[in-house]
Design a protein around this motif. Structure first.
Motif, PDB file in Angstrom:
ATOM      1  N   LYS A  58      -2.677  39.927 -22.350  1.00  0.00           N
ATOM      2  CA  LYS A  58      -1.775  38.789 -22.101  1.00  0.00           C
ATOM      3  C   LYS A  58      -1.095  38.946 -20.746  1.00  0.00           C
ATOM      4  N   ASP A  59      -0.617  40.149 -20.508  1.00  0.00           N
ATOM      5  CA  ASP A  59       0.095  40.443 -19.266  1.00  0.00           C
ATOM      6  C   ASP A  59      -0.803  40.181 -18.053  1.00  0.00           C
ATOM      7  N   THR A  60      -2.034  40.680 -18.128  1.00  0.00           N
ATOM      8  CA  THR A  60      -2.960  40.517 -17.003  1.00  0.00           C
ATOM      9  C   THR A  60      -3.305  39.043 -16.800  1.00  0.00           C
ATOM     10  N   ALA A  61      -3.616  38.355 -17.904  1.00  0.00           N
ATOM     11  CA  ALA A  61      -4.011  36.947 -17.798  1.00  0.00           C
ATOM     12  C   ALA A  61      -2.877  36.109 -17.199  1.00  0.00           C
ATOM     13  N   LEU A  62      -1.650  36.328 -17.673  1.00  0.00           N
ATOM     14  CA  LEU A  62      -0.531  35.522 -17.171  1.00  0.00           C
ATOM     15  C   LEU A  62      -0.168  35.914 -15.736  1.00  0.00           C
ATOM     16  N   ASN A  63      -0.377  37.167 -15.384  1.00  0.00           N
ATOM     17  CA  ASN A  63      -0.159  37.576 -13.991  1.00  0.00           C
ATOM     18  C   ASN A  63      -1.125  36.854 -13.063  1.00  0.00           C
ATOM     19  N   VAL A  64      -2.375  36.726 -13.507  1.00  0.00           N
ATOM     20  CA  VAL A  64      -3.375  36.009 -12.698  1.00  0.00           C
ATOM     21  C   VAL A  64      -2.966  34.545 -12.549  1.00  0.00           C
ATOM     22  N   VAL A  65      -2.519  33.948 -13.647  1.00  0.00           N
ATOM     23  CA  VAL A  65      -2.077  32.546 -13.608  1.00  0.00           C
ATOM     24  C   VAL A  65      -0.925  32.397 -12.599  1.00  0.00           C
ATOM     25  N   LEU A 137      -0.016  32.794 -28.299  1.00  0.00           N
ATOM     26  CA  LEU A 137       1.041  33.006 -27.302  1.00  0.00           C
ATOM     27  C   LEU A 137       2.405  32.488 -27.766  1.00  0.00           C
ATOM     28  N   GLY A 138       2.428  31.649 -28.799  1.00  0.00           N
ATOM     29  CA  GLY A 138       3.697  31.180 -29.365  1.00  0.00           C
ATOM     30  C   GLY A 138       4.370  30.108 -28.531  1.00  0.00           C
ATOM     31  N   PHE A 139       5.509  29.655 -29.086  1.00  0.00           N
ATOM     32  CA  PHE A 139       6.233  28.547 -28.466  1.00  0.00           C
ATOM     33  C   PHE A 139       6.764  28.916 -27.081  1.00  0.00           C
ATOM     34  N   ILE A 140       7.066  30.189 -26.908  1.00  0.00           N
ATOM     35  CA  ILE A 140       7.643  30.621 -25.626  1.00  0.00           C
ATOM     36  C   ILE A 140       6.658  30.368 -24.466  1.00  0.00           C
ATOM     37  N   PHE A 141       5.378  30.258 -24.785  1.00  0.00           N
ATOM     38  CA  PHE A 141       4.385  29.967 -23.735  1.00  0.00           C
ATOM     39  C   PHE A 141       4.656  28.594 -23.109  1.00  0.00           C
ATOM     40  N   GLU A 221       6.508  38.119 -18.947  1.00  0.00           N
ATOM     41  CA  GLU A 221       6.683  39.385 -19.664  1.00  0.00           C
ATOM     42  C   GLU A 221       7.210  39.147 -21.070  1.00  0.00           C
ATOM     43  N   LYS A 222       8.118  38.195 -21.175  1.00  0.00           N
ATOM     44  CA  LYS A 222       8.626  37.893 -22.520  1.00  0.00           C
ATOM     45  C   LYS A 222       7.502  37.329 -23.391  1.00  0.00           C
ATOM     46  N   VAL A 223       6.620  36.522 -22.787  1.00  0.00           N
ATOM     47  CA  VAL A 223       5.481  35.985 -23.550  1.00  0.00           C
ATOM     48  C   VAL A 223       4.578  37.141 -23.986  1.00  0.00           C
ATOM     49  N   SER A 224       4.264  38.038 -23.040  1.00  0.00           N
ATOM     50  CA  SER A 224       3.331  39.130 -23.325  1.00  0.00           C
ATOM     51  C   SER A 224       3.866  40.066 -24.408  1.00  0.00           C
ATOM     52  N   TYR A 225       5.166  40.390 -24.305  1.00  0.00           N
ATOM     53  CA  TYR A 225       5.738  41.356 -25.249  1.00  0.00           C
ATOM     54  C   TYR A 225       6.238  40.708 -26.539  1.00  0.00           C
ATOM     55  N   GLY A 226       5.993  39.401 -26.665  1.00  0.00           N
ATOM     56  CA  GLY A 226       6.307  38.724 -27.926  1.00  0.00           C
ATOM     57  C   GLY A 226       7.779  38.511 -28.196  1.00  0.00           C
TER      58      GLY A 226
ATOM     59  N   GLY B  94       9.492  47.615 -25.478  1.00  0.00           N
ATOM     60  CA  GLY B  94       9.477  46.159 -25.668  1.00  0.00           C
ATOM     61  C   GLY B  94       9.513  45.384 -24.373  1.00  0.00           C
ATOM     62  N   GLY B  95       9.052  45.970 -23.298  1.00  0.00           N
ATOM     63  CA  GLY B  95       9.018  45.272 -22.014  1.00  0.00           C
ATOM     64  C   GLY B  95      10.237  45.555 -21.152  1.00  0.00           C
ATOM     65  N   VAL B  96      11.242  46.231 -21.710  1.00  0.00           N
ATOM     66  CA  VAL B  96      12.459  46.529 -20.922  1.00  0.00           C
ATOM     67  C   VAL B  96      12.116  47.644 -19.932  1.00  0.00           C
ATOM     68  N   GLU B  97      12.466  47.405 -18.675  1.00  0.00           N
ATOM     69  CA  GLU B  97      12.104  48.350 -17.622  1.00  0.00           C
ATOM     70  C   GLU B  97      13.244  49.331 -17.373  1.00  0.00           C
ATOM     71  N   LEU B  98      12.891  50.608 -17.295  1.00  0.00           N
ATOM     72  CA  LEU B  98      13.892  51.645 -17.017  1.00  0.00           C
ATOM     73  C   LEU B  98      13.630  52.264 -15.658  1.00  0.00           C
TER      74      LEU B  98
END
Lengths: 262, 314
Positions: A58-65, A137-141, A221-226, B94-98
């Motif tokens: 997810k992270d890679t795909a959204l980074n490319v976008v 990806l949920g609503f946050i997408f 990042e919030k999308v990727s990490y759910g 959870g994505g939080v960066e340190l």
């Protein structure tokens, strides 16, 4: 026809012209193929039997976008006025009852429409690739897409205005630096703020407040990490933030363009 | 060697155009003289610092060093493993960066503290020493509404008593990390600790570490970690002791001042677990010997100190 209606007709005609021109150039197709290849390449990790890489994919795909949509927005916006001038097509345009302000707004809307279209196409490719592996990806997408649209509006206005001050290559360089380096700049200021002298701190903080923070429009990042969707108030504040910068850039651009010898 | 060879070459050039054979003989004599001198000096002078051997032989290493493509690829795989390492850290938080603390933050004590609520290394979690979150809390942030917006849109939470996500999903990243760079030691040690969180997978964790040991036979951290797992988790003292003894030997073979922070910690842990291992196995003499040696190198070590206090010399 009222003045407002007439303006809207002029702006939409100019924007549509910009979209058609770019379609003829096939920029979007090239970018789309590139996105499909990049996202597809990262998604092939899943076919090697390495399960549990959902976040990574997810992270890679959204980074490319993100990256490609910003790149397209900068390229679209940077050449809108510059090419009209260099090809001398700006003269017949301005010979019609179209003001320079109208031309600027029409070109901005055209660049924004193209950028939005490319974002949606890239996002569709990413969504399709992730859906292929059963990843939702949920609503946050949707919030992510909305904030990216706000960001692209800001980038288009900023690049268009920069193109009135700088050469095309310098415009692309500076715009990409501001768009991609926003987060790095912000992080650097946060760290240096502790050790800087009072004068340096004041300068850095002024720069921090003055420059647009495009990293604030990035929910990938919030999308990727759910994570859960962000509060509507935050999205609203970012809409106002974006609108403010778009207005400032277009006003500055208008004053520059009005005095510019063509 | 180069001086002698250069001297021989200069002499040859000055006299007359010598035959190729004569030049070859001069070269061989010069090399032989240098080898003899090296052997003489090597026998009399003890090395101050010994370079840690890698998993490759010297000849293999030279071939690798000479190949430009492998140098480039080495850079790539090293960057890739670092990138994946950062990704894992982000994942478990959870994505939080340190980030590490700046000297000013350390001195002032004004920073957002990071602490684990679900255990440290013993539970497969990374220890948080001198760290803070990249995005500051509202109390530490001068940015006002922009800071609030960043905390809303980026992964952010109070990390003072944070829990870690189940690392199950991060496991493939450790696998990728060690595939891309088999010499990335934290990938093996932390990855194994995460696998071992599931008690039923202790064997898998040890196998993963043994793979790391094959690729990095002189890594104090990996060897110590195997010894620790066999001792503490499997309670197989006989199997664990050779690893702990080897970890101690590997640490002693190095100049202590050249050990990295992780290596030094592993070296100290090797003494601790060797003491505990021998104590549990009933070999008090060996336990005492490790404790005495451990105290000499790490005077504040609690495990060694307590052992010596509770087991006075007979």
């Amino acid at each position: 026809m009222s003045v407002v209606t007439r303006k809207l007709v002029v702006w939409s005609a100019l924007a549509w012209g910009a979209v058609l021109e770019s379609m003829r150039r096939k920029d979007l197709y090239v970018a789309l193929i590139l996105a499909a290849v990049m996202i597809g390449a990262s998604a092939t990790i899943g076919t090697f039997g390495v399960k549990g890489l959902e976040i990574f994919l997810k992270d890679t795909a959204l980074n490319v976008v993100n990256l490609l949509s910003v790149l397209m927005a900068v390229l679209f916006a940077s050449r809108q006025i510059a090419e009209e001038v260099s090809r001398r097509t700006v003269y017949p345009l301005l010979a019609r009852p179209i003001g320079r302000g109208d031309l600027l707004i029409g070109k901005f809307l055209g660049a924004f429409a193209l950028s939005a279209l490319s974002l949606l196409l890239f996002a569709a490719v990413a969504w399709g690739a992730l859906a292929f592996y059963g990843l939702g990806l949920g609503f946050i997408f949707l919030q992510y897409l909305l904030l990216r649209l706000f960001a692209l509006a800001l980038i288009c206005a900023m690049t268009l205005t920069l193109s009135l001050f700088l050469t095309p290559s310098a415009t692309v360089t500076v715009a990409l630096l501001l768009a991609v380096g926003a987060q790095t700049f912000g992080r650097a200021v946060m760290l240096l703020d502790q050790t800087a002298s009072p004068a340096a701190r004041l300068t850095m903080r002024a720069a921090y407040w003055g420059l647009p923070h495009l990293d604030l429009f990035d929910l990938h990042e919030k999308v990727s990490y759910g994570w859960k969707p962000i509060p509507p108030g935050a999205a609203g504040a970012l809409f106002v933030y974006s609108l403010l910068y778009v207005a400032v850039f277009l006003v500055v651009g208008f004053f520059r363009f009005r005095r510019q010898a063509l | 060697m180069s001086g002698a060879a250069a001297g021989a070459g200069a002499g040859a050039a000055a006299s007359a155009p010598l035959s190729d054979r004569a030049q070859n003989v001069a070269g061989v004599v010069a090399v032989a003289a240098c080898c003899a001198l090296g052997a003489l000096i090597g026998g009399r002078v003890a090395p101050v610092v010994q370079a840690g051997p890698s998993g490759l032989t010297r000849a293999e290493q030279e071939r690798v060093d000479q190949a430009a493509t492998s140098s480039l690829f080495g850079q790539f795989r090293s960057s890739m493993s670092d990138f994946l390492w950062l990704k894992v850290d982000r994942y478990v938080h959870g994505g939080v960066e340190l980030r590490g603390l700046t000297p000013k933050e350390k001195a002032s004590g004004r920073y957002d503290r990071v602490g684990s609520a679900d255990g440290g290394r013993e539970n497969g979690n990374r220890e948080h020493h001198d760290e803070t979150s990249v995005i500051p809390s509202a109390q530490q942030d001068w940015r006002g509404p922009l800071g609030e917006l960043e905390r809303a849109v980026q992964p952010y939470q109070d990390m003072s008593h944070h829990t870690h996500r189940d690392p199950k999903e991060a496991m493939p990243l450790f696998r990728l990390m060690t595939w891309s760079n088999p010499h990335f030691i934290p990938g093996y040690t932390v990855g194994a600790a995460m696998i071992a969180r599931d008690k039923g997978k202790l064997g898998q964790a040890i196998d993963f570490l043994r793979e790391g040991e094959r690729n990095n036979p002189d890594s104090v951290e990996i060897v110590q970690e195997i010894g620790e797992m066999l001792t503490a988790r499997k309670r197989d003292f006989a199997a664990g002791m050779p690893y702990l003894a080897r970890a101690v030997a590997l640490g002693k073979a190095r100049d202590k001042s050249t050990l990295t922070e992780d290596e030094d910690e592993a070296f100290q842990n090797a003494y601790r677990w060797a003491v505990l291992n021998r104590r549990e196995a009933g070999d008090q003499k060996a336990a005492r010997a490790y404790a005495v040696e451990g105290i000499r190198l790490y005077p504040n070590d609690v495990v060694c100190r307590e052992y010596l206090a509770s087991h006075p010399r007979p």
